[in-house]
Design a protein around this motif. Sequence first.
Motif, PDB file in Angstrom:
ATOM      1  N   LYS A   1       0.988  -4.012  -3.791  1.00  0.00           N
ATOM      2  CA  LYS A   1       0.191  -2.901  -3.261  1.00  0.00           C
ATOM      3  C   LYS A   1      -0.577  -3.305  -2.015  1.00  0.00           C
ATOM      4  O   LYS A   1      -0.833  -2.474  -1.135  1.00  0.00           O
ATOM      5  CB  LYS A   1      -0.769  -2.403  -4.348  1.00  0.00           C
ATOM      6  CG  LYS A   1      -1.587  -1.195  -3.947  1.00  0.00           C
ATOM      7  CD  LYS A   1      -2.371  -0.645  -5.131  1.00  0.00           C
ATOM      8  CE  LYS A   1      -3.370  -1.650  -5.664  1.00  0.00           C
ATOM      9  NZ  LYS A   1      -4.205  -1.086  -6.764  1.00  0.00           N
ATOM     10  N   ILE A   2      -0.949  -4.592  -1.906  1.00  0.00           N
ATOM     11  CA  ILE A   2      -1.693  -5.035  -0.720  1.00  0.00           C
ATOM     12  C   ILE A   2      -0.801  -5.842   0.235  1.00  0.00           C
ATOM     13  O   ILE A   2      -1.302  -6.570   1.086  1.00  0.00           O
ATOM     14  CB  ILE A   2      -2.941  -5.845  -1.116  1.00  0.00           C
ATOM     15  CG1 ILE A   2      -2.573  -7.127  -1.867  1.00  0.00           C
ATOM     16  CG2 ILE A   2      -3.888  -5.013  -1.939  1.00  0.00           C
ATOM     17  CD1 ILE A   2      -3.769  -8.027  -2.098  1.00  0.00           C
ATOM     18  N   GLY A   3       0.508  -5.710   0.057  1.00  0.00           N
ATOM     19  CA  GLY A   3       1.441  -6.253   1.040  1.00  0.00           C
ATOM     20  C   GLY A   3       1.896  -7.673   0.814  1.00  0.00           C
ATOM     21  O   GLY A   3       2.395  -8.320   1.734  1.00  0.00           O
ATOM     22  N   ILE A   4       1.773  -8.204  -0.402  1.00  0.00           N
ATOM     23  CA  ILE A   4       2.238  -9.552  -0.704  1.00  0.00           C
ATOM     24  C   ILE A   4       3.659  -9.446  -1.275  1.00  0.00           C
ATOM     25  O   ILE A   4       3.851  -8.869  -2.341  1.00  0.00           O
ATOM     26  CB  ILE A   4       1.317 -10.262  -1.716  1.00  0.00           C
ATOM     27  CG1 ILE A   4      -0.103 -10.376  -1.146  1.00  0.00           C
ATOM     28  CG2 ILE A   4       1.857 -11.640  -2.055  1.00  0.00           C
ATOM     29  CD1 ILE A   4      -1.096 -10.981  -2.116  1.00  0.00           C
ATOM     30  N   PRO A   5       4.657  -9.981  -0.596  1.00  0.00           N
ATOM     31  CA  PRO A   5       6.040  -9.861  -1.091  1.00  0.00           C
ATOM     32  C   PRO A   5       6.280 -10.732  -2.323  1.00  0.00           C
ATOM     33  O   PRO A   5       5.530 -11.663  -2.595  1.00  0.00           O
ATOM     34  CB  PRO A   5       6.878 -10.349   0.096  1.00  0.00           C
ATOM     35  CG  PRO A   5       5.973 -11.286   0.835  1.00  0.00           C
ATOM     36  CD  PRO A   5       4.588 -10.732   0.674  1.00  0.00           C
TER      37      PRO A   5
ATOM     38  N   GLY B   1      -0.725 -18.202  -2.435  1.00  0.00           N
ATOM     39  CA  GLY B   1      -0.914 -16.834  -1.959  1.00  0.00           C
ATOM     40  C   GLY B   1       0.099 -15.854  -2.488  1.00  0.00           C
ATOM     41  O   GLY B   1       0.151 -14.699  -2.028  1.00  0.00           O
ATOM     42  N   TYR B   2       0.937 -16.278  -3.456  1.00  0.00           N
ATOM     43  CA  TYR B   2       1.969 -15.418  -4.028  1.00  0.00           C
ATOM     44  C   TYR B   2       1.891 -15.452  -5.551  1.00  0.00           C
ATOM     45  O   TYR B   2       1.450 -16.442  -6.148  1.00  0.00           O
ATOM     46  CB  TYR B   2       3.363 -15.865  -3.593  1.00  0.00           C
ATOM     47  CG  TYR B   2       3.550 -15.877  -2.104  1.00  0.00           C
ATOM     48  CD1 TYR B   2       3.765 -14.696  -1.392  1.00  0.00           C
ATOM     49  CD2 TYR B   2       3.508 -17.080  -1.387  1.00  0.00           C
ATOM     50  CE1 TYR B   2       3.940 -14.704  -0.008  1.00  0.00           C
ATOM     51  CE2 TYR B   2       3.670 -17.097  -0.010  1.00  0.00           C
ATOM     52  CZ  TYR B   2       3.885 -15.907   0.669  1.00  0.00           C
ATOM     53  OH  TYR B   2       4.036 -15.917   2.027  1.00  0.00           O
ATOM     54  N   THR B   3       2.355 -14.370  -6.167  1.00  0.00           N
ATOM     55  CA  THR B   3       2.514 -14.371  -7.616  1.00  0.00           C
ATOM     56  C   THR B   3       3.933 -14.834  -7.942  1.00  0.00           C
ATOM     57  O   THR B   3       4.870 -14.574  -7.181  1.00  0.00           O
ATOM     58  CB  THR B   3       2.297 -12.966  -8.200  1.00  0.00           C
ATOM     59  OG1 THR B   3       3.259 -12.061  -7.649  1.00  0.00           O
ATOM     60  CG2 THR B   3       0.886 -12.474  -7.896  1.00  0.00           C
ATOM     61  N   HIS B   4       4.086 -15.521  -9.070  1.00  0.00           N
ATOM     62  CA  HIS B   4       5.409 -15.960  -9.514  1.00  0.00           C
ATOM     63  C   HIS B   4       6.012 -14.960 -10.497  1.00  0.00           C
ATOM     64  O   HIS B   4       6.949 -15.292 -11.216  1.00  0.00           O
ATOM     65  CB  HIS B   4       5.314 -17.350 -10.158  1.00  0.00           C
ATOM     66  CG  HIS B   4       5.212 -18.450  -9.146  1.00  0.00           C
ATOM     67  ND1 HIS B   4       5.852 -19.646  -9.268  1.00  0.00           N
ATOM     68  CD2 HIS B   4       4.550 -18.523  -7.971  1.00  0.00           C
ATOM     69  CE1 HIS B   4       5.582 -20.415  -8.222  1.00  0.00           C
ATOM     70  NE2 HIS B   4       4.791 -19.746  -7.428  1.00  0.00           N
ATOM     71  N   TYR B   5       5.468 -13.791 -10.520  1.00  0.00           N
ATOM     72  CA  TYR B   5       5.993 -12.707 -11.352  1.00  0.00           C
ATOM     73  C   TYR B   5       5.924 -11.426 -10.517  1.00  0.00           C
ATOM     74  O   TYR B   5       5.172 -11.346  -9.534  1.00  0.00           O
ATOM     75  CB  TYR B   5       5.151 -12.559 -12.629  1.00  0.00           C
ATOM     76  CG  TYR B   5       3.742 -12.096 -12.360  1.00  0.00           C
ATOM     77  CD1 TYR B   5       3.381 -10.749 -12.447  1.00  0.00           C
ATOM     78  CD2 TYR B   5       2.748 -13.003 -11.990  1.00  0.00           C
ATOM     79  CE1 TYR B   5       2.098 -10.323 -12.176  1.00  0.00           C
ATOM     80  CE2 TYR B   5       1.452 -12.582 -11.731  1.00  0.00           C
ATOM     81  CZ  TYR B   5       1.127 -11.244 -11.824  1.00  0.00           C
ATOM     82  OH  TYR B   5      -0.152 -10.823 -11.549  1.00  0.00           O
TER      83      TYR B   5
ATOM     84  N   GLU C   1      -3.147 -21.146 -10.712  1.00  0.00           N
ATOM     85  CA  GLU C   1      -3.401 -22.452 -10.098  1.00  0.00           C
ATOM     86  C   GLU C   1      -4.279 -22.379  -8.856  1.00  0.00           C
ATOM     87  O   GLU C   1      -5.194 -23.174  -8.687  1.00  0.00           O
ATOM     88  CB  GLU C   1      -2.071 -23.121  -9.721  1.00  0.00           C
ATOM     89  CG  GLU C   1      -2.263 -24.483  -9.069  1.00  0.00           C
ATOM     90  CD  GLU C   1      -0.967 -25.077  -8.546  1.00  0.00           C
ATOM     91  OE1 GLU C   1      -0.999 -26.240  -8.111  1.00  0.00           O
ATOM     92  OE2 GLU C   1       0.065 -24.389  -8.565  1.00  0.00           O
ATOM     93  N   PHE C   2      -4.036 -21.427  -7.973  1.00  0.00           N
ATOM     94  CA  PHE C   2      -4.740 -21.434  -6.691  1.00  0.00           C
ATOM     95  C   PHE C   2      -6.125 -20.801  -6.766  1.00  0.00           C
ATOM     96  O   PHE C   2      -6.904 -20.957  -5.839  1.00  0.00           O
ATOM     97  CB  PHE C   2      -3.880 -20.761  -5.613  1.00  0.00           C
ATOM     98  CG  PHE C   2      -3.151 -21.760  -4.757  1.00  0.00           C
ATOM     99  CD1 PHE C   2      -2.425 -22.782  -5.346  1.00  0.00           C
ATOM    100  CD2 PHE C   2      -3.173 -21.682  -3.378  1.00  0.00           C
ATOM    101  CE1 PHE C   2      -1.745 -23.712  -4.573  1.00  0.00           C
ATOM    102  CE2 PHE C   2      -2.509 -22.605  -2.591  1.00  0.00           C
ATOM    103  CZ  PHE C   2      -1.794 -23.630  -3.194  1.00  0.00           C
TER     104      PHE C   2
END
Length: 715
Positions: free
Chosen positions: A98-102, A87-91, A133-134
Amino acid sequence: MHQGWWLLRKRLLPLLFLISFFAVLLLNSFAPAVAQLPAQTRQEIRGVWLSGNDFGVFRNRSQVQAAMSQLRQLNFNTVYPVVWNDGYTHYPSAIAQKIGIPFFFKGTDGQDVIADIITQARRQGLLAIPWFEFGFMVPLTSELASQHPDWLTQKQDGTQTSISAAGEVAWLNPFHPEVQKFIRELVMEVIAQYDADGVQFDDHMSLPVDFGYDKYTISLYTQETGNPPPPNPQAQAWIKWRADKITTFMVDLYQTVKARKPNAIFSVSPNYYDFAYKLQLQDWLNWVRLGIVDELVMQVYRNDLESFIGQITRPEILETQQIIPTGIGIMAGLRNRPVSIAQIQSQVRAAQQRGLGIGFFYYESLWDIAPEPAEQRQSAFAALFPNSALRDISENTPRQPTFNTISLPLYPKPSLGQRVRGYFLEVAIANGQPKRILLDTGTAGLRVPQEFLGNAPIRRTGQNIKEVLSDGTVLEGELVYTNVRFGLIPVAEPVPVQIVTSRQCTAQKPNCSAKSGVPFSGIIGVNYFEKTLPYNPLRKLPGNLSNGFIAIGNGGSNKNGSLILGLTADNQAGFKMASWTQQSEINGVPGKRWDSRLSKVCLTIAGSSAKNACNGRMITDTATINGLTEFKSAATAGKLKPGVLRSANALKVAINGIFDYSLTPGTRDGFNRWNLSISPQVELPIFVNPGIAFFDKYDVLFDPVNGRQGFRSRR
């Protein structure tokens, strides 16, 4: 692909094999005719995944530099760094933030880890292909799932999670436009931000077969099929509908990536096909055949060599490796389950003996966490890859589909309107939602209302054109150029489309279809007798699919008919051919132009002067509901008056040795109604259009290459 993966897979493996075995028995394999391509020299894949487990290593710049140097010395050529996981980007992603993912995956010096890996890989001559991957998988507790619950799909009982290699996870709805937009934007952000050599998607760019019972998907399926989803998640039509929707998204994603960077590698790393399609709705073999996969690395994580060889010699692998670089994903080890170098060596050699490349999961298990010393492992890898095999993406140009022929359904009802009978082809225009548009073998050109268009680029001409239909309807609107997709098959380049903004009736035929007020459902004219632009858009299908088609009716039932694209020796068997007359070419219309009005047509109508007169002309037309005879002279009609023929006026239409069609006129639209008209101003003495009922008795072939039309009796 986390630490507990191997243990979980071991426990589930017997159950998965049992499920797959029965699924194979219950469902037919997807096996359309595909082109037989000559074997070519292809760039060998020697890759390794840089997983979330490896980030302890790759957060350090000096360790990244040492790792890339070591891989280059051992003659690896590709790294797949993970960029979308848990659920996260590694970059650092503006889209995610913008959609609230830290974001908190910075390097030890605060650096962008992905940028560092890509830079160091390129310095060593390695391809760096970021790995999503996900895919559509996401933890239920993630910010993404919490803030966008409407983006999630569910099982029939309302359950939102499944057990995966990553533990308990939820699934983003791959059919939801907002989900598709989010994934597309992430992918394009990586391509743009890092000028990446490509992107890779694995077995999670899919959906477990039990999912798809959320409100959005139920509504969409019901709207398109007229029925709610079946309660059995493994019902064949339900599987195909969902798999095709995912494929459609992948086609769009591929085209979007290629529009930005044409030589980017679009890589896929799935499970074996039967499992992937029937249990994960991932129709990756169709993706390969559609030309939207540039390399494939199939995951084959097995301990037993015999089982491993059985997987890498499956028919879909043999087919794929004739088309694109193909590799096998090999388990190099996990922290809690190391793999011996002897097992790795035997599997690599088995793959190499069959001309297959290799992808190892994952970097640290190559030699850092292994049962043998690092020096011994590295020495073994050097022996496996003794020679350099660098890869070059400059040769990775967009491919054509490998289908020789493909069958598309012809639906009995349109997306809009209340037409009594007709055959409707599903078409997506400018990346819009697929719409069922009337298939018209009597005219040429695609004509649709404005609302059928999507958000893809459109080249406007400013040219307003007019088309007068046989029932007196006048269509007016601008001629534009844009992309079109038939089912899953996109045209090779933009085609002309009339955007209809006005419909009205001619003074001679004031009761035309425009008067009814029924919404315009669009017309796709596939005749080769073009008079001007737009032309038949089937001319721009890729490869062999553009060389002609066969229209197969539904026999008057409510079932679908078929449009077979691409003529082959096999699908032309049994047809009797009649020749067309070649016409002069029109500037802007590709290919030959033909007068598809057939000559030497014999017509007999009881009660008329037409007694087996073989001087008529005829056209086969799927867009005409009722049969029609048009006489230039009243004398030819004898005692008959214009209007609807009665049952006493039995008729026969034939071309000697080609077909012999008989009909007793009646009162049922589209089945046995037959109209007669007398028009002294018309061009031809006798003109016949047998209407759509003709397609209930004959399959009709259109061959624009050789200028002929074929007929095959169905009764």
